[in-house]
Structures are given as structure tokens and as C-alpha cells.
Design an enzyme around this catalytic site. Sequence first.
Site, PDB file in Angstrom:
ATOM      1  N   GLU A  24      60.499 -21.033   2.631  1.00  0.00           N
ATOM      2  CA  GLU A  24      61.039 -21.364   1.303  1.00  0.00           C
ATOM      3  C   GLU A  24      60.692 -22.811   0.963  1.00  0.00           C
ATOM      4  O   GLU A  24      60.498 -23.649   1.842  1.00  0.00           O
ATOM      5  CB  GLU A  24      62.561 -21.131   1.347  1.00  0.00           C
ATOM      6  CG  GLU A  24      63.348 -21.507   0.124  1.00  0.00           C
ATOM      7  CD  GLU A  24      63.009 -20.750  -1.150  1.00  0.00           C
ATOM      8  OE1 GLU A  24      61.819 -20.647  -1.467  1.00  0.00           O
ATOM      9  OE2 GLU A  24      63.952 -20.312  -1.849  1.00  0.00           O
ATOM     10  N   ASP A  25      60.621 -23.111  -0.321  1.00  0.00           N
ATOM     11  CA  ASP A  25      60.311 -24.481  -0.734  1.00  0.00           C
ATOM     12  C   ASP A  25      61.524 -25.392  -0.551  1.00  0.00           C
ATOM     13  O   ASP A  25      61.429 -26.465   0.018  1.00  0.00           O
ATOM     14  CB  ASP A  25      59.781 -24.532  -2.180  1.00  0.00           C
ATOM     15  CG  ASP A  25      60.701 -23.855  -3.205  1.00  0.00           C
ATOM     16  OD1 ASP A  25      61.718 -23.242  -2.823  1.00  0.00           O
ATOM     17  OD2 ASP A  25      60.387 -23.932  -4.415  1.00  0.00           O
ATOM     18  N   ASP A  72      68.799 -25.148  -1.649  1.00  0.00           N
ATOM     19  CA  ASP A  72      69.617 -25.939  -2.577  1.00  0.00           C
ATOM     20  C   ASP A  72      71.060 -25.427  -2.478  1.00  0.00           C
ATOM     21  O   ASP A  72      71.769 -25.757  -1.536  1.00  0.00           O
ATOM     22  CB  ASP A  72      68.999 -25.787  -3.968  1.00  0.00           C
ATOM     23  CG  ASP A  72      69.619 -26.674  -5.030  1.00  0.00           C
ATOM     24  OD1 ASP A  72      70.044 -27.785  -4.711  1.00  0.00           O
ATOM     25  OD2 ASP A  72      69.672 -26.249  -6.203  1.00  0.00           O
ATOM     26  N   PHE A 103      66.578 -33.806  -9.101  1.00  0.00           N
ATOM     27  CA  PHE A 103      65.694 -32.683  -9.394  1.00  0.00           C
ATOM     28  C   PHE A 103      64.249 -33.088  -9.144  1.00  0.00           C
ATOM     29  O   PHE A 103      63.757 -34.048  -9.736  1.00  0.00           O
ATOM     30  CB  PHE A 103      65.876 -32.160 -10.821  1.00  0.00           C
ATOM     31  CG  PHE A 103      65.239 -30.814 -10.975  1.00  0.00           C
ATOM     32  CD1 PHE A 103      65.884 -29.677 -10.504  1.00  0.00           C
ATOM     33  CD2 PHE A 103      63.981 -30.682 -11.534  1.00  0.00           C
ATOM     34  CE1 PHE A 103      65.276 -28.429 -10.591  1.00  0.00           C
ATOM     35  CE2 PHE A 103      63.363 -29.441 -11.624  1.00  0.00           C
ATOM     36  CZ  PHE A 103      64.021 -28.317 -11.156  1.00  0.00           C
ATOM     37  N   ARG A 146      53.814 -27.496 -10.403  1.00  0.00           N
ATOM     38  CA  ARG A 146      53.669 -26.917  -9.061  1.00  0.00           C
ATOM     39  C   ARG A 146      52.446 -27.460  -8.328  1.00  0.00           C
ATOM     40  O   ARG A 146      52.386 -27.465  -7.108  1.00  0.00           O
ATOM     41  CB  ARG A 146      53.537 -25.392  -9.148  1.00  0.00           C
ATOM     42  CG  ARG A 146      54.777 -24.665  -9.639  1.00  0.00           C
ATOM     43  CD  ARG A 146      54.640 -23.172  -9.360  1.00  0.00           C
ATOM     44  NE  ARG A 146      55.578 -22.354 -10.109  1.00  0.00           N
ATOM     45  CZ  ARG A 146      56.828 -22.085  -9.737  1.00  0.00           C
ATOM     46  NH1 ARG A 146      57.292 -22.597  -8.612  1.00  0.00           N
ATOM     47  NH2 ARG A 146      57.609 -21.322 -10.472  1.00  0.00           N
TER      48      ARG A 146
HETATM   49  P1  IMP Z   1      69.252 -21.987  -4.381  1.00  0.00           P
HETATM   50  O1  IMP Z   1      69.386 -20.506  -4.515  1.00  0.00           O
HETATM   51  O2  IMP Z   1      70.213 -22.729  -5.242  1.00  0.00           O
HETATM   52  O3  IMP Z   1      69.264 -22.484  -2.946  1.00  0.00           O
HETATM   53  O4  IMP Z   1      67.873 -22.370  -5.039  1.00  0.00           O
HETATM   54  C1  IMP Z   1      66.676 -22.161  -4.445  1.00  0.00           C
HETATM   55  C2  IMP Z   1      65.571 -22.209  -5.462  1.00  0.00           C
HETATM   56  O5  IMP Z   1      65.883 -23.072  -6.550  1.00  0.00           O
HETATM   57  C3  IMP Z   1      64.347 -22.808  -4.829  1.00  0.00           C
HETATM   58  O6  IMP Z   1      63.551 -21.819  -4.276  1.00  0.00           O
HETATM   59  C4  IMP Z   1      63.671 -23.508  -5.969  1.00  0.00           C
HETATM   60  O7  IMP Z   1      62.777 -22.609  -6.612  1.00  0.00           O
HETATM   61  C5  IMP Z   1      64.787 -23.861  -6.921  1.00  0.00           C
HETATM   62  N1  IMP Z   1      65.167 -25.294  -6.826  1.00  0.00           N
HETATM   63  C6  IMP Z   1      66.268 -25.834  -6.265  1.00  0.00           C
HETATM   64  N2  IMP Z   1      66.287 -27.175  -6.362  1.00  0.00           N
HETATM   65  C7  IMP Z   1      65.148 -27.503  -7.008  1.00  0.00           C
HETATM   66  C8  IMP Z   1      64.558 -28.771  -7.388  1.00  0.00           C
HETATM   67  O8  IMP Z   1      65.065 -29.875  -7.175  1.00  0.00           O
HETATM   68  N3  IMP Z   1      63.349 -28.673  -8.041  1.00  0.00           N
HETATM   69  C9  IMP Z   1      62.725 -27.495  -8.302  1.00  0.00           C
HETATM   70  N4  IMP Z   1      63.231 -26.307  -7.952  1.00  0.00           N
HETATM   71  C10 IMP Z   1      64.432 -26.310  -7.313  1.00  0.00           C
HETATM   72 MG    MG Z   2      61.644 -22.378  -8.647  1.00  0.00          MG
END
Ligand code: IMP
Ligand code: MG
Length: 184
Positions: A104-105, A108, A157, A170
Site C-alpha cells: 500500500e502507498d 492513514d 496531505f 502521482r
Molecule cells: P485510509 O483508508 O484512510 O487508511 O486511506 C488510505 C488511502 O487514502 C491511501 O491508499 C491513499 O490513497 C489515500 N491517502 C491517505 N492519506 C493520503 C495523503 O496524504 N495523500 C494522498 N493520498 C492519501
Molecule cells: Mg488515493
Amino acid sequence: METNCVMHPDCSEILIGTEELRKRVRELGAILTEEYRGKDLIAIGLLKGSFVFMSDLVRAMDMDLNVDFMVVSSYGASTESSGNIKINMDLKADLSGKHVLIVEDILDTGATLYFIRDLIRLRGPESVKICTLLDKPSRRRADITADFKGFTVENKFIVGYGLDYAEKYRNLPYIAVLKPEIYQ
Ligand code: IMP
Ligand code: MG
């Protein structure tokens, strides 16, 4: 040689530069090779965000492995996770008996990985672990931690190296903070 080091004008600060990314991904590749060598491994990239990290990571792993991808979305054109995870494209591979590494990238709130990990566990793999390039622990809502991670980042962000805002940025070869006026 460091290329493309002029920062995008929509960004305010480079958090992790190209060379630092390269070095850490190489280290992670070596750690994962130690962990998985000789095991039947499938690396599953969550698209679209993980596509850059995934391609560098698997090339830093010195072992046989399979790759597959899932297209998941939760954000839309916003900077806040909706919590509604949608699977837009599912895996092709059968996971029974395999060791799964979810790539995963960024971790969050954790909503995405919590949901996806459960879904993958139901498909009978031998093991399931998570490798995330970035971890934003200050935002966590779901009870989940990464087994392997590249960097811990603060609550800003960020974009680049696969991460987007409204599908842009990206392709930046570094991780940078997006100026708030771009998304407010
Ligand atoms: P989560 O479900 O809240 O953990 O979010 C995960 C997804 O939200 C990641 O795979 C990202 O695609 C996106 N995301 C969360 N934080 C950021 C950020 O700071 N920049 C860009 N995308 C984010
Ligand atoms: Mg995203």
C-alpha cells in the site's frame, strides 16, 4: 544522478526525496527477501496509489514471487477517506496456501487496509502481512499496524510517488506536501 529535483509549484516542501526513497525501498526489498525467500509469495498492490512503490519494491526483492493487483477506492476527489471502500477490480489469483503481502502507498485512517486484509484472510492464504511505504499514525481510526513500513509521516496531505490529489501528482518522483490552497 538526481533528476527532476525541481519541486512542482503546487507543493510547499519535499518531505522525502528521490534518493531517500530509492535507498529505503532497497532496504525494504532486502528485509522482505529475508522474510519470504523459499516461500510461495504473492505481492498484492492496491491501486492506484501503490503502483510506483510496488514496481520499485518487487524489483528490490531477490527471489521468485507473483504479483497481482486490486483497484480499491475510498477517497474520491477529497483529502478525507470516506470510509466506504469500493473494490473496482478484484484479484485474478487464487490465494489458498499462499503467503500474501499487501502493498500500500499510505496507511492513514486504516479503513482501507482493515477491510481489505479481512477480505483476503477469508480466501484461505497461509499468511497475510502489510507493507506500506508511508504511515500516518496520528490519523489512525482502525485497529491496524503495518508489518513493514518505509517512513512515518506527520499529519499533512502529501502527493507524489503514486499518491494523488484528484488523480494528479502521482508521477512526481518524490513525496511532497501539497499546498493547502490547492485542495481548500
Ligand atoms: P485510509 O483508508 O484512510 O487508511 O486511506 C488510505 C488511502 O487514502 C491511501 O491508499 C491513499 O490513497 C489515500 N491517502 C491517505 N492519506 C493520503 C495523503 O496524504 N495523500 C494522498 N493520498 C492519501
Ligand atoms: Mg488515493
